[in-house]
Design a protein around this motif. Structure first.
Motif, PDB file in Angstrom:
ATOM      1  N   ARG A  17       0.949  -1.193   0.069  1.00  0.00           N
ATOM      2  CA  ARG A  17      -0.099  -0.147   0.161  1.00  0.00           C
ATOM      3  C   ARG A  17       1.028   1.069  -0.056  1.00  0.00           C
ATOM      4  N   GLN A  29       2.606  -0.678   4.141  1.00  0.00           N
ATOM      5  CA  GLN A  29       2.489  -2.182   4.480  1.00  0.00           C
ATOM      6  C   GLN A  29       2.176  -2.911   3.527  1.00  0.00           C
ATOM      7  N   ILE A  33       0.217  -4.576   9.401  1.00  0.00           N
ATOM      8  CA  ILE A  33       1.313  -3.932  10.121  1.00  0.00           C
ATOM      9  C   ILE A  33       1.694  -5.197  11.048  1.00  0.00           C
ATOM     10  N   ILE A  34       0.736  -5.633  11.700  1.00  0.00           N
ATOM     11  CA  ILE A  34       0.855  -6.638  12.823  1.00  0.00           C
ATOM     12  C   ILE A  34       1.806  -7.786  12.199  1.00  0.00           C
ATOM     13  N   THR A 228       6.170   0.589  14.580  1.00  0.00           N
ATOM     14  CA  THR A 228       5.835  -0.201  15.709  1.00  0.00           C
ATOM     15  C   THR A 228       7.072  -0.833  16.272  1.00  0.00           C
ATOM     16  N   LYS A 290      -7.575  -0.756  29.167  1.00  0.00           N
ATOM     17  CA  LYS A 290      -7.942  -0.879  27.789  1.00  0.00           C
ATOM     18  C   LYS A 290      -7.493   0.587  27.180  1.00  0.00           C
ATOM     19  N   ILE A 292      -5.574   2.936  23.564  1.00  0.00           N
ATOM     20  CA  ILE A 292      -4.155   3.180  23.156  1.00  0.00           C
ATOM     21  C   ILE A 292      -3.877   4.751  22.893  1.00  0.00           C
ATOM     22  N   ARG A 294      -1.948   8.136  21.762  1.00  0.00           N
ATOM     23  CA  ARG A 294      -1.758   8.645  20.544  1.00  0.00           C
ATOM     24  C   ARG A 294      -1.161  10.044  20.467  1.00  0.00           C
ATOM     25  N   THR A 313       0.975   3.799  20.395  1.00  0.00           N
ATOM     26  CA  THR A 313       0.285   3.027  19.459  1.00  0.00           C
ATOM     27  C   THR A 313       0.095   1.514  20.112  1.00  0.00           C
ATOM     28  N   PHE A 314      -0.400   0.658  19.461  1.00  0.00           N
ATOM     29  CA  PHE A 314      -0.709  -0.652  20.138  1.00  0.00           C
ATOM     30  C   PHE A 314       0.666  -1.329  19.760  1.00  0.00           C
TER      31      PHE A 314
ATOM     32  N   SER B  37      -6.939  -0.970   8.605  1.00  0.00           N
ATOM     33  CA  SER B  37      -6.017  -2.253   8.657  1.00  0.00           C
ATOM     34  C   SER B  37      -5.758  -2.656  10.328  1.00  0.00           C
ATOM     35  N   ASP B  38      -5.419  -3.794  10.500  1.00  0.00           N
ATOM     36  CA  ASP B  38      -4.935  -4.237  12.012  1.00  0.00           C
ATOM     37  C   ASP B  38      -5.574  -3.518  12.993  1.00  0.00           C
ATOM     38  N   VAL B  40      -7.180  -3.473  16.291  1.00  0.00           N
ATOM     39  CA  VAL B  40      -6.784  -4.187  17.646  1.00  0.00           C
ATOM     40  C   VAL B  40      -7.552  -3.946  18.962  1.00  0.00           C
ATOM     41  N   MET B  41      -8.600  -2.984  18.778  1.00  0.00           N
ATOM     42  CA  MET B  41      -9.236  -2.846  20.118  1.00  0.00           C
ATOM     43  C   MET B  41     -10.590  -2.121  19.467  1.00  0.00           C
ATOM     44  N   GLU B  61     -10.185   1.161  17.289  1.00  0.00           N
ATOM     45  CA  GLU B  61      -8.534   1.395  17.285  1.00  0.00           C
ATOM     46  C   GLU B  61      -7.891   0.312  16.423  1.00  0.00           C
ATOM     47  N   ALA B  62      -7.145   1.151  15.574  1.00  0.00           N
ATOM     48  CA  ALA B  62      -6.217   0.123  14.779  1.00  0.00           C
ATOM     49  C   ALA B  62      -4.799   0.661  15.115  1.00  0.00           C
ATOM     50  N   VAL B  63      -3.888  -0.211  14.546  1.00  0.00           N
ATOM     51  CA  VAL B  63      -2.482   0.185  15.080  1.00  0.00           C
ATOM     52  C   VAL B  63      -2.000   1.538  14.933  1.00  0.00           C
ATOM     53  N   LYS B  64      -2.573   2.217  13.521  1.00  0.00           N
ATOM     54  CA  LYS B  64      -1.864   3.409  13.236  1.00  0.00           C
ATOM     55  C   LYS B  64      -3.059   4.542  13.609  1.00  0.00           C
ATOM     56  N   ALA B  65      -4.290   3.994  13.746  1.00  0.00           N
ATOM     57  CA  ALA B  65      -5.434   5.308  13.788  1.00  0.00           C
ATOM     58  C   ALA B  65      -6.464   4.774  14.730  1.00  0.00           C
ATOM     59  N   VAL B  66      -7.343   5.859  15.191  1.00  0.00           N
ATOM     60  CA  VAL B  66      -8.585   5.409  15.993  1.00  0.00           C
ATOM     61  C   VAL B  66      -9.585   6.226  15.234  1.00  0.00           C
TER      62      VAL B  66
END
Lengths: 362, 128
Positions: A17, A29, A33-34, A228, A290, A292, A294, A313-314, B37-38, B40-41, B61-66
């Motif tokens: 992408r 990606q 990503i994971i 990450t 819980k 994340i 930013r 991030t996660f 993408s990805d 996670v929450m 929530e994704a890895v890169k963005a909410v």
């Protein structure tokens, strides 16, 4: 006009992408990503880092000049050795973080893609002694091969015994006939190598590495996982964790500032800050429950703002939200409870060291 | 190319709505999960909450963005997909099936007529 790296066609072919990053069209990606993150932690992945800037310092006074330009002690570098360092403005703000490669005929500075032009101009503006400055960024392709299997893969490509190439050392060597600069470096926390190659040969290097890596599950990795991976190691990202408004001492980069080496740009003011003590520190924190964190979110403690998130991030390895940010002292102490103010405020705790501690980095 | 299912209604916020009598099942479109993408929450709305069409009711929530999660239609949340709450990656794998997010008891099932058809949604994402 957006630039393409020599590997752009490969990224398109691999269904990357593509996004704009620092003036380049780069893959953010491939499969996700994971999964890409895990590929680098478990096996081995390849990053196109051709967007990074390369600036050569030539001439007999090059070491003296670089020692004045940067905060780490470049005079300590042996031939073919590499150093992580920063360049400062006189007010102690960070121009960039960079790698300094010391070769027998030149010093190579590897800088952040988004800063290449700014850094080049900064170096020219501060030129002194008998030196020349060359921005060779547009002529160089660069790949980072990272992961616990990186040495096994690269050993198949090089005749040189790679166990003799130590962390933060480089060598100029042939890669199946192509002249490259090979260094044992990276920004993932895993063992790995970076290959710098003339743009005109670059695309030939890709299949060499991927053919050798097929049996080790090698995969292309995008900028998303690059972020990450560095994040879990708490390595600083310019533009997020450090910039012209932060100094290296508060960013935890005091280990690359050598006050006893003689004068360097920013030294006087930075020494005053050191003597007075920094007012805030860059810390890592772990979300309790819980949520994340930013970038740019406020950090609160005792019901007032005490800082802000610079990276958040996660964490795929920890399987939870983690963050990096500046907090006023003494809230930087390990174990301090803080609140990260997103849409729903989340509790977090300041923790010690990198978020991922099992890396294969040598 | 993002998959768009026939027989569903769509919102401008990239969610799908499946009308089943006087209830609606809602989830994220394939386009949305691919863009995020990805994942996670997720923080879904609570069961029993009254929601209005177009109102933000939770977060993804994704890895890169909410991203905000919106209610497609007006009504009361009667069920949450707990499987997706404990493993949000299901949304990436199967956005129109196992990855559904919540079920709403509708105040007025005919409100669904105001949503986008598959063709209209296709046009919307073509502009992105």
């Amino acid at each position: 006009m957006l630039k393409k790296t020599p590997f752009y066609e490969m990224h398109v072919k691999n269904n990357g992408r593509i996004v704009e990053f620092a003036g380049f069209l780069m893959p953010v990606q491939f499969e996700g990503i994971i999964p890409e993150h895990r590929t680098v932690r478990i096996d081995v992945g390849v990053f196109d880092v051709s967007h990074m800037g390369e600036i050569e310092i030539l001439g007999k006074d090059r070491l003296k000049f670089v020692n004045y330009l940067t905060t780490n002690d470049a005079s300590k570098l042996e031939l073919n050795q590499i150093q992580y360092s920063t360049m400062l403005y006189p007010d102690t703000g960070i121009v960039d973080d960079l790698l300094v490669y010391n070769f027998k005929d030149r010093i190579l500075l590897v800088v952040n893609a988004a800063n290449t032009d700014k850094d080049y101009q900064w170096i020219i503006n501060n030129k002194k002694y008998d030196i020349d400055i060359k921005n060779i960024s547009d002529d160089i392709g660069q790949l980072a091969v990272q992961g616990p299997k990186a040495e096994s893969v690269m050993q198949k490509v090089f005749d040189l015994d790679l166990s003799t190439l130590r962390y933060y050392w480089a060598t100029e060597v042939k890669m199946q006939g192509i002249p490259v600069l090979l260094s044992r470096t990276g920004y993932t926390g895993e063992d790995g190598f970076e290959v710098y190659v003339d743009k005109k040969y670059a695309v030939q290097c890709w299949p060499m590495i991927f053919d050798a890596g097929a049996e080790y599950n090698i995969k292309p990795i995008g900028l998303g996982a690059r972020d990450t991976l560095r994040f879990e190691m708490r390595y600083c990202l310019y533009g997020n964790d450090i910039d012209k408004t932060t100094n290296p001492l508060e960013a935890g980069l005091g280990w690359v500032v050598k006050f006893d080496k003689g004068d360097f740009i920013g030294r006087d003011k930075l020494l005053k800050i050191k003597e007075a003590g920094v007012k805030r520190k860059l810390v890592g924190f772990e979300v309790i429950g819980k949520g994340i964190p930013r970038p740019h979110q406020e950090i609160h403690a005792e019901d007032r703002k005490i800082g802000f998130v610079t990276s958040g991030t996660f964490s795929p390895s920890r399987n939870k939200g983690m963050g990096i940010g500046y907090v006023e002292k003494p809230h930087n102490k390990v174990g301090t409870r803080i609140k990260v103010i997103g849409k729903t405020p989340v509790d977090a705790e300041v923790i010690k060291g990198p978020f991922y501690k099992q890396g294969s980095r040598k | 190319m993002a998959n768009i299912m026939e027989g569903l209604k769509y919102t401008k916020e990239h969610e799908w709505v499946k009308i089943e009598g006087d209830t609606a099942l809602e989830g994220l479109t394939d386009y949305a999960q691919s863009e995020l993408s990805d994942i996670v929450m997720i923080e879904p709305p609570e069961v029993g909450r009254k929601v209005n069409a177009g109102e933000p009711v939770g977060t993804i929530e994704a890895v890169k963005a909410v991203s905000d999660l919106y209610a497609g239609l007006t009504g009361e949340i009667i069920e949450i997909n707990e499987k997706v709450v404990s493993d949000p990656s299901i949304i990436n794998k199967d956005p129109y099936g196992e990855g559904w997010l919540f079920k709403t008891k509708l105040d007025d099932p005919s409100q669904a007529e105001t949503l986008l058809t598959p063709e209209q949604y296709k046009e919307l994402i073509a502009k992105h």
